[in-house]
Structure formats: C-alpha cells, structure tokens
Design an enzyme around this catalytic site. Structure first.
Site, PDB file in Angstrom:
ATOM      1  N   ASN A   1       0.555  14.214   2.741  1.00  0.00           N
ATOM      2  CA  ASN A   1       0.216  14.766   1.383  1.00  0.00           C
ATOM      3  C   ASN A   1      -1.055  14.453   1.029  1.00  0.00           C
ATOM      4  O   ASN A   1      -1.688  13.592   1.098  1.00  0.00           O
ATOM      5  CB  ASN A   1       1.221  13.836   0.410  1.00  0.00           C
ATOM      6  CG  ASN A   1       0.941  14.114  -0.879  1.00  0.00           C
ATOM      7  OD1 ASN A   1       0.617  14.935  -1.502  1.00  0.00           O
ATOM      8  ND2 ASN A   1       1.519  13.276  -1.959  1.00  0.00           N
ATOM      9  N   TRP A   2      -1.782  15.885   1.030  1.00  0.00           N
ATOM     10  CA  TRP A   2      -3.396  15.898   0.713  1.00  0.00           C
ATOM     11  C   TRP A   2      -3.573  15.521  -0.663  1.00  0.00           C
ATOM     12  O   TRP A   2      -4.717  15.405  -0.923  1.00  0.00           O
ATOM     13  CB  TRP A   2      -3.978  17.161   1.107  1.00  0.00           C
ATOM     14  CG  TRP A   2      -3.986  17.084   2.675  1.00  0.00           C
ATOM     15  CD1 TRP A   2      -3.642  16.380   3.648  1.00  0.00           C
ATOM     16  CD2 TRP A   2      -4.796  18.088   3.454  1.00  0.00           C
ATOM     17  NE1 TRP A   2      -4.128  16.683   4.890  1.00  0.00           N
ATOM     18  CE2 TRP A   2      -4.781  17.703   4.793  1.00  0.00           C
ATOM     19  CE3 TRP A   2      -5.640  19.223   2.993  1.00  0.00           C
ATOM     20  CZ2 TRP A   2      -5.757  18.365   5.868  1.00  0.00           C
ATOM     21  CZ3 TRP A   2      -6.479  19.781   3.762  1.00  0.00           C
ATOM     22  CH2 TRP A   2      -6.577  19.457   5.335  1.00  0.00           C
ATOM     23  N   LYS A   3      -2.615  15.607  -1.584  1.00  0.00           N
ATOM     24  CA  LYS A   3      -2.714  15.455  -3.039  1.00  0.00           C
ATOM     25  C   LYS A   3      -3.725  16.604  -3.405  1.00  0.00           C
ATOM     26  O   LYS A   3      -4.068  17.541  -2.922  1.00  0.00           O
ATOM     27  CB  LYS A   3      -3.141  14.028  -3.309  1.00  0.00           C
ATOM     28  CG  LYS A   3      -2.221  12.917  -2.635  1.00  0.00           C
ATOM     29  CD  LYS A   3      -2.337  11.622  -3.131  1.00  0.00           C
ATOM     30  CE  LYS A   3      -1.307  10.660  -2.382  1.00  0.00           C
ATOM     31  NZ  LYS A   3      -1.269   9.327  -3.006  1.00  0.00           N
TER      32      LYS A   3
ATOM     33  N   HIS B   1       7.337  12.810  -6.538  1.00  0.00           N
ATOM     34  CA  HIS B   1       6.305  11.569  -6.252  1.00  0.00           C
ATOM     35  C   HIS B   1       5.654  10.768  -7.456  1.00  0.00           C
ATOM     36  O   HIS B   1       5.962  11.297  -8.586  1.00  0.00           O
ATOM     37  CB  HIS B   1       4.982  12.491  -5.695  1.00  0.00           C
ATOM     38  CG  HIS B   1       4.059  11.624  -5.178  1.00  0.00           C
ATOM     39  ND1 HIS B   1       3.225  10.556  -5.636  1.00  0.00           N
ATOM     40  CD2 HIS B   1       3.669  11.304  -3.567  1.00  0.00           C
ATOM     41  CE1 HIS B   1       2.340   9.910  -4.964  1.00  0.00           C
ATOM     42  NE2 HIS B   1       2.835  10.379  -3.935  1.00  0.00           N
TER      43      HIS B   1
ATOM     44  N   GLY C   1      -1.997   3.956  -1.701  1.00  0.00           N
ATOM     45  CA  GLY C   1      -3.505   4.106  -1.907  1.00  0.00           C
ATOM     46  C   GLY C   1      -4.098   2.638  -2.321  1.00  0.00           C
ATOM     47  O   GLY C   1      -5.310   2.530  -2.576  1.00  0.00           O
TER      48      GLY C   1
ATOM     49  N   GLY D   1      -0.232   9.521   2.489  1.00  0.00           N
ATOM     50  CA  GLY D   1      -1.470  10.172   1.621  1.00  0.00           C
ATOM     51  C   GLY D   1      -2.863  10.302   2.389  1.00  0.00           C
ATOM     52  O   GLY D   1      -3.120  11.005   3.310  1.00  0.00           O
TER      53      GLY D   1
HETATM   54  C1  PEP Z   1       1.460   8.848  -1.230  1.00  0.00           C
HETATM   55  O1  PEP Z   1       0.822   9.173  -2.149  1.00  0.00           O
HETATM   56  O2  PEP Z   1       2.695   9.295  -0.931  1.00  0.00           O
HETATM   57  C2  PEP Z   1       1.070   7.891  -0.285  1.00  0.00           C
HETATM   58  C3  PEP Z   1       1.706   7.086   0.616  1.00  0.00           C
HETATM   59  O3  PEP Z   1      -0.421   7.546  -0.210  1.00  0.00           O
HETATM   60  P1  PEP Z   1      -1.130   6.466   0.676  1.00  0.00           P
HETATM   61  O4  PEP Z   1      -0.650   6.869   2.168  1.00  0.00           O
HETATM   62  O5  PEP Z   1      -2.512   6.718   0.531  1.00  0.00           O
HETATM   63  O6  PEP Z   1      -0.851   5.279   0.254  1.00  0.00           O
END
Ligand code: PEP
Length: 244
Positions: free
Chosen positions: A8-10, A92, A168, A225
């Site tokens: 997920n590049w957000k 999400h 995150g 993420g």
């Molecule tokens: C996410 O946003 O779905 C996620 C798991 O982010 P990260 O891997 O950066 O914790």
C-alpha cells in the site's frame, strides 16, 4: 494456500517511482506468492501498464460505494477496474480515521467493488487502548461482522488484520498475539466462507520480521505500507513469503 504480498503506497509516489516497480519485477519475475501493489489513483494506469504481462497485480486504496455521480474527488470501483486494478483495499484504518468511515460504509464499498469484479482487501484492527483493555477480539469481531455485506463473495475477499498502533510505528504485536487474532478470524470466517480466505497481517512488516510472521498458522501474507515503497524492502518480504 498461496500467499499474498500486498503493498500500500498510500499518498506516496509519482511517476519517477515506477522505477521501483521495474526493479521489483526484474528481481522477482516469478515469485512463489501473489504480489499486489496499490499506488495512489494517479499512478494506477501507469503501474498497470508497467505490470502488463508480469505476475504483478495492481489495486486501488479505496473506492466510492456509488458507481458514478456528483462525488467530487472520489473514484468508483468501475473506474479502478477501468484503470487496470484487480483489487482494492477497503476500510484501512487511515480511511476510517481521516474520513470517518464506519463499518456500514465499508460494507457498502465492498458490495460495489465486488460487483465491479474487484477483489476486496478488508482491513480491521484495534487501537492500543482496545488492546490494553483486553478488548481486541471483541473489536475485531464486531468490525468483521459490520464490514462484510450479506452479499460478500468468498472468492473476492481477503481480510487484513492491522493493529492501528502497529501501522508505521515499527512496533508489532507478539507472534502469539498475531496468531491468536488470526485463529479467531479463521474461526469467525470459516463457517460462512470456507477455509480459503486469505488472512493478511499488516503493521510494520519488514524484511527482518517477515519470515517469523509468515511462519504463523493462518497468516497467508501481509499488507505492507512503508516497506512496499522500495523494491529492495518489498522484495525481501516477497522472498520471505515465497519461502514460507
Ligand atoms: C499499512 O498502512 O497498511 C501498513 C501496514 O503500514 P506499515 O507497513 O508502514 O506499518
């Protein structure tokens, strides 16, 4: 069950970052797991073009519940499919927090996305306060009940368990805690959908912790993420899942 590594590049990435996709495809042309990247909507068509003829799937990060209309700034499931998406992330925790998405809203989006032919990755997860209060399974149970519509199709459903406090942050639940939630989810979902629903763990998955997480029962991949933005990091996670 074949694993799924979903990135997920957000709200990250411009066309220059498609170089990471090219690097990823070069290093992992035939992974022993499914691989999905969900870029921002602005990059979807370009990434789908880059992924054509490869094993990489692309997906959206959200969609509207309606097919079209006066909804400024929104994108429908049909539009995602038209741009080359085969999957969409729904519910999400950042959508739930930033846009006030409720379980009912998520369920409506699941209905729309599945009708458009998309595989839906439905996200659920507890806050740190919920976990500290011993309410994790209650919260997960009610989110799963509320976020899956009556018409939900097993063949188009993936569920991602993402503890909000682990996203995150570099923190993760213990392996026992992840295994407990995934066993609970399997028990909740199996009577209705059978045993084939892929259950992803998400929250600070990195190349360094991926293998031990993928070794857990009922963990069928990850939603990633930050570590999905760089080919080397995401590639390490793909390698770990391929070896699991
Ligand atoms: C996410 O946003 O779905 C996620 C798991 O982010 P990260 O891997 O950066 O914790």
């Amino acid at each position: 069950m074949r694993g799924l590594a979903a990135g997920n590049w957000k709200m990250n990435g411009t066309k220059a970052d498609l170089a990471e996709v090219a690097d990823l495809l070069k290093a992992h042309s035939a992974p022993a797991c499914d691989v999905l990247l969900c870029p921002p909507a602005t990059l979807l068509s370009r990434m789908a073009e880059a992924a054509k003829g490869t094993s990489l799937a692309v997906g959206g990060q959200d969609c509207h519940a309606k097919a079209s209309g006066a909804h400024t700034g929104d994108v429908s499931a049909d539009m995602l499919a038209d741009a080359g998406a085969t999957h969409v992330i729904l519910g999400h925790s950042e959508r739930r927090a930033d846009h006030g998405e409720s379980d009912v809203m998520v369920a409506d989006k699941v209905t729309a996305a599945q009708a458009a032919g998309l595989t839906t990755i439905v996200c659920i997860g507890e806050t740190e306060g919920d976990r500290d209060a011993g309410r994790t399974l209650d919260i997960i149970g009610s989110q799963i009940d509320g976020s899956l519509p009556a018409t939900c199709e097993a063949g188009k459903l993936v569920v991602a368990y993402e503890p909000i406090w682990a996203i995150g942050t570099g923190r993760t639940p213990s392996l026992d805690e992840i295994a407990e939630v995934h066993a609970f989810l399997r028990n909740q979902l199996s009577p209705r959908f059978g045993d084939g629903i892929r259950l992803l763990y998400g929250g600070s998955v990195k190349p360094g912790n991926a293998a031990e997480i993928f070794a857990l029962p009922n963990v069928n991949g990850a939603l990633v993420g930050g570590a999905s933005l760089k080919a080397a990091d995401f590639g390490g996670i793909i390698a770990a899942l391929s070896a699991a």
